[in-house]
Design an enzyme around this catalytic site. Structure first.
Site, short mmCIF file in Angstrom:
data_model
loop_
_atom_site.label_atom_id
_atom_site.label_comp_id
_atom_site.label_asym_id
_atom_site.label_seq_id
_atom_site.Cartn_x
_atom_site.Cartn_y
_atom_site.Cartn_z
N ASN A 10 0.87 -1.27 -0.11
CA ASN A 10 -0.13 0.06 0.07
C ASN A 10 0.99 1.36 -0.06
O ASN A 10 1.48 1.60 1.00
CB ASN A 10 -0.85 0.08 1.39
CG ASN A 10 -1.67 1.21 1.27
OD1 ASN A 10 -1.98 2.13 0.57
ND2 ASN A 10 -2.19 1.37 2.71
N TRP A 11 1.03 1.70 -1.34
CA TRP A 11 2.01 2.88 -1.21
C TRP A 11 1.53 4.33 -0.75
O TRP A 11 2.16 5.25 -0.50
CB TRP A 11 2.41 3.16 -2.71
CG TRP A 11 3.10 2.03 -3.44
CD1 TRP A 11 3.43 0.87 -2.79
CD2 TRP A 11 3.54 1.97 -4.88
NE1 TRP A 11 4.09 -0.22 -3.66
CE2 TRP A 11 4.12 0.54 -4.94
CE3 TRP A 11 3.66 2.65 -5.80
CZ2 TRP A 11 4.71 0.09 -6.11
CZ3 TRP A 11 4.08 2.03 -7.06
CH2 TRP A 11 4.83 1.06 -7.04
N LYS A 12 0.14 4.29 -0.18
CA LYS A 12 -0.35 5.20 0.30
C LYS A 12 -0.08 6.76 -0.53
O LYS A 12 -0.22 6.68 -2.02
CB LYS A 12 0.09 5.62 1.69
CG LYS A 12 -0.10 4.39 2.48
CD LYS A 12 0.19 4.59 4.07
CE LYS A 12 -0.28 3.29 4.64
NZ LYS A 12 -0.11 3.40 6.14
N HIS A 96 -9.55 1.58 4.79
CA HIS A 96 -8.28 1.49 5.46
C HIS A 96 -8.49 2.40 6.64
O HIS A 96 -9.14 3.51 6.72
CB HIS A 96 -7.17 2.01 4.47
CG HIS A 96 -5.86 2.08 5.17
ND1 HIS A 96 -5.46 3.12 5.83
CD2 HIS A 96 -4.95 1.25 4.89
CE1 HIS A 96 -4.20 2.71 6.49
NE2 HIS A 96 -3.94 1.46 5.78
N GLU A 98 -6.91 4.94 7.82
CA GLU A 98 -6.44 6.24 7.36
C GLU A 98 -7.92 7.01 6.70
O GLU A 98 -8.37 8.18 6.79
CB GLU A 98 -5.35 6.69 6.63
CG GLU A 98 -4.25 6.30 7.26
CD GLU A 98 -3.10 5.73 6.85
OE1 GLU A 98 -2.93 5.66 5.44
OE2 GLU A 98 -2.09 5.23 7.36
N GLU A 168 -5.48 -4.72 10.81
CA GLU A 168 -4.44 -3.77 10.69
C GLU A 168 -4.76 -3.00 12.15
O GLU A 168 -5.57 -1.80 12.18
CB GLU A 168 -4.64 -2.47 9.60
CG GLU A 168 -4.52 -3.31 8.40
CD GLU A 168 -3.68 -2.46 7.42
OE1 GLU A 168 -2.59 -2.42 6.63
OE2 GLU A 168 -4.28 -1.10 7.10
N GLY A 174 2.43 2.39 10.72
CA GLY A 174 3.34 3.57 10.47
C GLY A 174 3.97 3.88 11.72
O GLY A 174 4.68 4.93 12.10
N SER A 214 3.38 -2.07 10.48
CA SER A 214 4.57 -1.94 10.77
C SER A 214 5.46 -3.43 10.34
O SER A 214 6.18 -3.80 11.14
CB SER A 214 5.30 -1.69 12.04
OG SER A 214 4.54 -0.25 12.31
N GLY A 235 2.73 -0.94 4.15
CA GLY A 235 2.73 0.35 3.96
C GLY A 235 4.14 0.70 3.72
O GLY A 235 4.96 0.67 2.74
N GLY A 236 4.87 1.13 4.79
CA GLY A 236 6.33 1.86 4.79
C GLY A 236 7.24 0.89 4.05
O GLY A 236 7.98 1.33 3.06
#
Ligand code: PGA
Length: 251
Positions: A10-12, A96, A98, A168, A174, A214, A235-236
């Site tokens: 997930n490159w956000k 998600h 966010e 999640e 993150g 994470s 993500g990261g």
């Protein structure tokens, strides 16, 4: 029950067009033709088309980060299922944390998006997970149950079988704080039991449940070793090809 491991990046809101193309090339280089693992990347909308060209024929799949439930019309800023299909998406992330936290996503909008995605031939990756305060107050299962029941409202078994769930915990996203493999397994098992209540054991044994929060090359192996952890939403660690590979092929 053998479920195929599914790792999605997930490159956000990261990567310009050029950076997305470079990252996609690197993912293809590092992760192509992993028949044993389903690998997907979810770039920002504007790069979907270009990334689709890069990953063509590599076995790496394309996903989007959100979708609107309406078919078309006056919904400025929104993107439809048909648009995502037309650029080669197979998956779409829905609900998600966010989106829930910053953009007013609710269990009701999640359900509408899930139904629209399935009607148009996209596979939803449905995100659920509790806040830190909810975990600390013992509400993890209540929160996750409400999110699952909401997301699958009025969904047939046939449709539900095409979904993926990403657990999640919001406190792990993150933050560098990962759920322990035991904490993840506990909630994954709970989700499977919820699915069994909503549908049956056949369905609940088939649905892929990813962990997200994470997850990285250092902790992936331990998390994926758990019986009910079937993959990851990353993500990261999905923003660098070698890091992502470290999750896809954990050492
Ligand atoms: P993270 O994000 O890996 O950076 O914690 C995961 C996600 O939000 O999907």
């Amino acid at each position: 029950m053998s479920r195929k491991i599914f790792i999605a990046g997930n490159w956000k809101m990261n990567t310009t067009l050029e950076e997305a193309v470079d990252l996609a090339k690197s993912v293809v280089q590092e992760c192509k033709n992993r028949g044993d693992v389903e690998v997907a990347v979810c770039p920002p909308y504007v790069s979907l088309s270009a990334v689709a060209q890069v990953i063509k024929g590599s076995g790496v799949k394309l996903g989007a980060q959100d979708v609107h439930w309406e078919v078309s019309g006056a919904f400025t800023g929104k993107v439809s299922v048909a648009m995502l299909k037309s650029v080669g998406c197979e998956y779409v992330i829905i609900g998600h944390s966010e989106q829930r936290q910053y953009f007013g996503e609710t269990d009701e909008t999640v359900n509408k998006k899930v139904k629209a995605a399935l009607a148009g031939g996209l596979k939803p990756i449905i995100c659920v997970g509790e806040l830190l305060s909810e975990r600390e107050n013992g509400f993890t299962e209540k929160v996750v149950e409400k999110q699952i029941v909401g997301a699958y409202k009025d969904l047939s078994k046939e449709d539900a079988l095409k979904t993926v769930i990403a657990y999640e915990p919001v406190w792990a996203i993150g933050t560098g704080k990962t759920a322990t493999p035991e904490q993840a397994e506990e909630v994954h098992l709970f989700i499977r039991k919820e699915l069994e209540k909503l549908y049956d054991s056949d369905l609940s044994s088939k649905i892929i449940i990813q962990y997200g929060g994470s997850m990285n090359p250092k902790n992936a192996k331990e998390l994926l070793a758990k019986e009910n952890v079937d993959g990851g939403l990353i993500g990261g660690a999905s923003l660098k090809g070698d890091q992502f590979k470290g999750v896809v092929i954990p050492q």
